[in-house]
Scaffold this motif. Structure first.
Motif, PDB file in Angstrom:
ATOM      1  N   CYS A 136       1.069  -1.516   0.033  1.00 41.05           N
ATOM      2  CA  CYS A 136       0.242   0.010   0.072  1.00 41.05           C
ATOM      3  C   CYS A 136       1.187   1.263   0.169  1.00 41.05           C
ATOM      4  O   CYS A 136       0.656   2.240  -1.100  1.00 41.05           O
ATOM      5  N   GLY A 137       2.034   1.192   0.599  1.00 41.31           N
ATOM      6  CA  GLY A 137       2.957   2.301   0.914  1.00 41.31           C
ATOM      7  C   GLY A 137       3.629   2.178  -0.851  1.00 41.31           C
ATOM      8  O   GLY A 137       3.829   3.852  -1.378  1.00 41.31           O
ATOM      9  N   ILE A 169      13.187   7.717  -5.081  1.00 38.70           N
ATOM     10  CA  ILE A 169      13.776   6.517  -3.894  1.00 38.70           C
ATOM     11  C   ILE A 169      13.996   7.041  -2.773  1.00 38.70           C
ATOM     12  O   ILE A 169      14.063   5.896  -1.644  1.00 38.70           O
ATOM     13  N   ALA A 170      13.981   8.429  -2.249  1.00 40.17           N
ATOM     14  CA  ALA A 170      13.861   8.602  -0.678  1.00 40.17           C
ATOM     15  C   ALA A 170      13.013   8.005  -0.262  1.00 40.17           C
ATOM     16  O   ALA A 170      12.761   7.710   1.195  1.00 40.17           O
ATOM     17  N   TRP A 171      11.595   8.505  -0.588  1.00 37.91           N
ATOM     18  CA  TRP A 171      10.180   7.881   0.284  1.00 37.91           C
ATOM     19  C   TRP A 171      10.470   5.882   0.056  1.00 37.91           C
ATOM     20  O   TRP A 171       9.982   6.100   1.262  1.00 37.91           O
ATOM     21  N   PHE A 172      10.738   5.803  -0.664  1.00 36.69           N
ATOM     22  CA  PHE A 172      10.960   4.083  -0.626  1.00 36.69           C
ATOM     23  C   PHE A 172      11.986   3.513   0.339  1.00 36.69           C
ATOM     24  O   PHE A 172      11.226   2.959   1.468  1.00 36.69           O
ATOM     25  N   PHE A 173      13.021   4.447   0.637  1.00 35.36           N
ATOM     26  CA  PHE A 173      13.673   4.124   1.970  1.00 35.36           C
ATOM     27  C   PHE A 173      13.085   4.494   3.014  1.00 35.36           C
ATOM     28  O   PHE A 173      13.268   3.998   4.182  1.00 35.36           O
ATOM     29  N   MET A 221      12.756   1.723   5.927  1.00 32.17           N
ATOM     30  CA  MET A 221      12.609   2.442   7.489  1.00 32.17           C
ATOM     31  C   MET A 221      11.539   1.874   8.574  1.00 32.17           C
ATOM     32  O   MET A 221      11.796   1.560   9.976  1.00 32.17           O
ATOM     33  N   VAL A 222      11.047   3.045   8.257  1.00 34.80           N
ATOM     34  CA  VAL A 222       9.272   3.167   9.154  1.00 34.80           C
ATOM     35  C   VAL A 222       9.605   1.945   9.213  1.00 34.80           C
ATOM     36  O   VAL A 222       8.923   1.138  10.716  1.00 34.80           O
ATOM     37  N   LEU A 223       8.523   0.517   8.135  1.00 39.64           N
ATOM     38  CA  LEU A 223       8.602  -0.146   8.257  1.00 39.64           C
ATOM     39  C   LEU A 223       9.526  -1.983   8.626  1.00 39.64           C
ATOM     40  O   LEU A 223       9.195  -1.978   9.366  1.00 39.64           O
TER      41      LEU A 223
END
Length: 348
Positions: free
Chosen positions: A17-18, A34-38, A42-44
């Motif tokens: 979903c993210g 890429i920053a958003w995926f990183f 990190m959050v997960l």
């Protein structure tokens, strides 16, 4: 769904979903995407780490509680409650494990308590048996010394020695019957016989001691048929009536009543004695217990009578007041037939 699989699926779904949200917000695959995926990873990852720590803490707490439970039983077994099946620590394997260990520990505690109680009872019984044997033996030795010093009364001493030896034989016979009953080594022979005829035979067998105290024995009630071992049930009833004769005053009355209903049959023996105190009522069926230590007998008769009645699927009940005591032999013929029918149905 299996709980161990639920958490990875939740994290996979959250990542999916993210990822869709990131692609929707930033469709161009650049450094921002890429920053958003990183950041999402990190959050997960952080959430997975915290979840794993929480599971470790719960596991450590569960193991600690199980350890405390085992230590508390080893150190203070008396403080363990008597009812097994305390609430589990949590749902899952450790909750079930805790519950099963708890039940096992309580079962062991009960077994240990029963063993200690049996050991204490055995010790008391051995002391009582030793006393019962030592008393007539001491009397025999004393009479032999008197016989040697006073041969002119040899006949009298011989008679008294015979009485003491007969007392020892009676004691050994009772002990043999009790031990055989405890070991389950007695095969009862079932037959149908009249309750009134059984009472008459008991009265005839105790005629000497009944006439000695001028006791009036009265039989009332409606006759019925009993299914059981007549010899052993007669032994039980003899002990009960003998106890009633000993408790009744000279010239007193003993009433034996026969009754039956749709549930049970009963033979009740009521004496004319002073009755039993609450303490005596609690201990009257204990082996070797005598309310009056100076009374004749060994204190085994009522215990043996109850064991015989129980072996016939019945019970020996006691009711006592200032007007006398009642001992009721109660049988449940219908329940015995149902149990036998169930046993037959279980056979292959």
């Amino acid at each position: 769904m299996n709980r161990p699989l639920l958490r990875p699926l939740c994290f996979a779904l959250a990542y999916f979903c993210g990822a869709i949200l990131i692609v929707y917000v930033s469709p161009r695959f650049d450094w921002v995407t890429i920053a958003w995926f990183f950041l999402l990873a990190m959050v997960l990852g952080l959430l997975h780490y915290l979840s794993h720590r929480r599971d470790e803490a719960k596991l450590h707490d569960a193991v600690k509680r199980l350890s405390d439970l085992l230590h508390s039983f080893a150190e203070q077994a008396e403080s363990l409650p008597e009812q097994a099946g305390s609430p589990p620590l949590e749902d899952g394997i450790f909750g079930v494990l805790h519950d099963e260990i708890y039940k096992s520990l309580v079962s062991q505690k009960r077994s240990r308590d029963a063993a200690l109680k049996a050991k204490e009872q055995l010790k008391r019984n051995m002391e009582d048996v030793t006393h019962q044997i030592k008393t007539p033996l001491t009397g025999v030795l004393l009479l032999l010394e008197l016989w040697e010093s006073d041969p002119h009364h040899a006949v009298e001493y011989q008679g008294r020695i015979r009485q003491e030896i007969e007392r020892l034989c009676a004691l050994s016979d009772l002990l043999l019957k009790l031990s055989s009953m405890d070991a389950g080594a007695i095969a009862f022979e079932e037959s149908s016989f009249a309750a009134h005829g059984l009472v008459i035979d008991v009265e005839f067998g105790l005629d000497a001691i009944i006439n000695q105290k001028n006791i009036c024995l009265e039989v009332v009630g409606e006759d019925f048929m009993i299914l059981g071992d007549r010899v052993w049930l007669m032994e039980a009833l003899i002990n009960i009536v003998r106890n009633a004769v000993a408790a009744s005053p000279a010239g007193g009355k003993i009433e034996i009543s026969l009754s039956r209903n749709a549930i049970f049959q009963s033979i009740t023996v009521k004496d004319a004695g002073p009755g039993l105190t609450p303490e005596q009522q609690k201990r009257v069926f204990e082996r070797f217990y005598k309310g009056d230590p100076q009374s004749p007998g060994f204190g085994i008769g009522l215990s043996l009578a109850r064991a015989i009645v129980r072996q016939h699927g019945g019970e020996l009940l006691l009711r006592s007041s200032s007007g006398g005591s009642e001992f009721e032999m109660r049988f449940y013929p219908r329940m015995r037939k149902e149990e036998e029918l169930v046993s037959c149905n279980k056979l292959p």
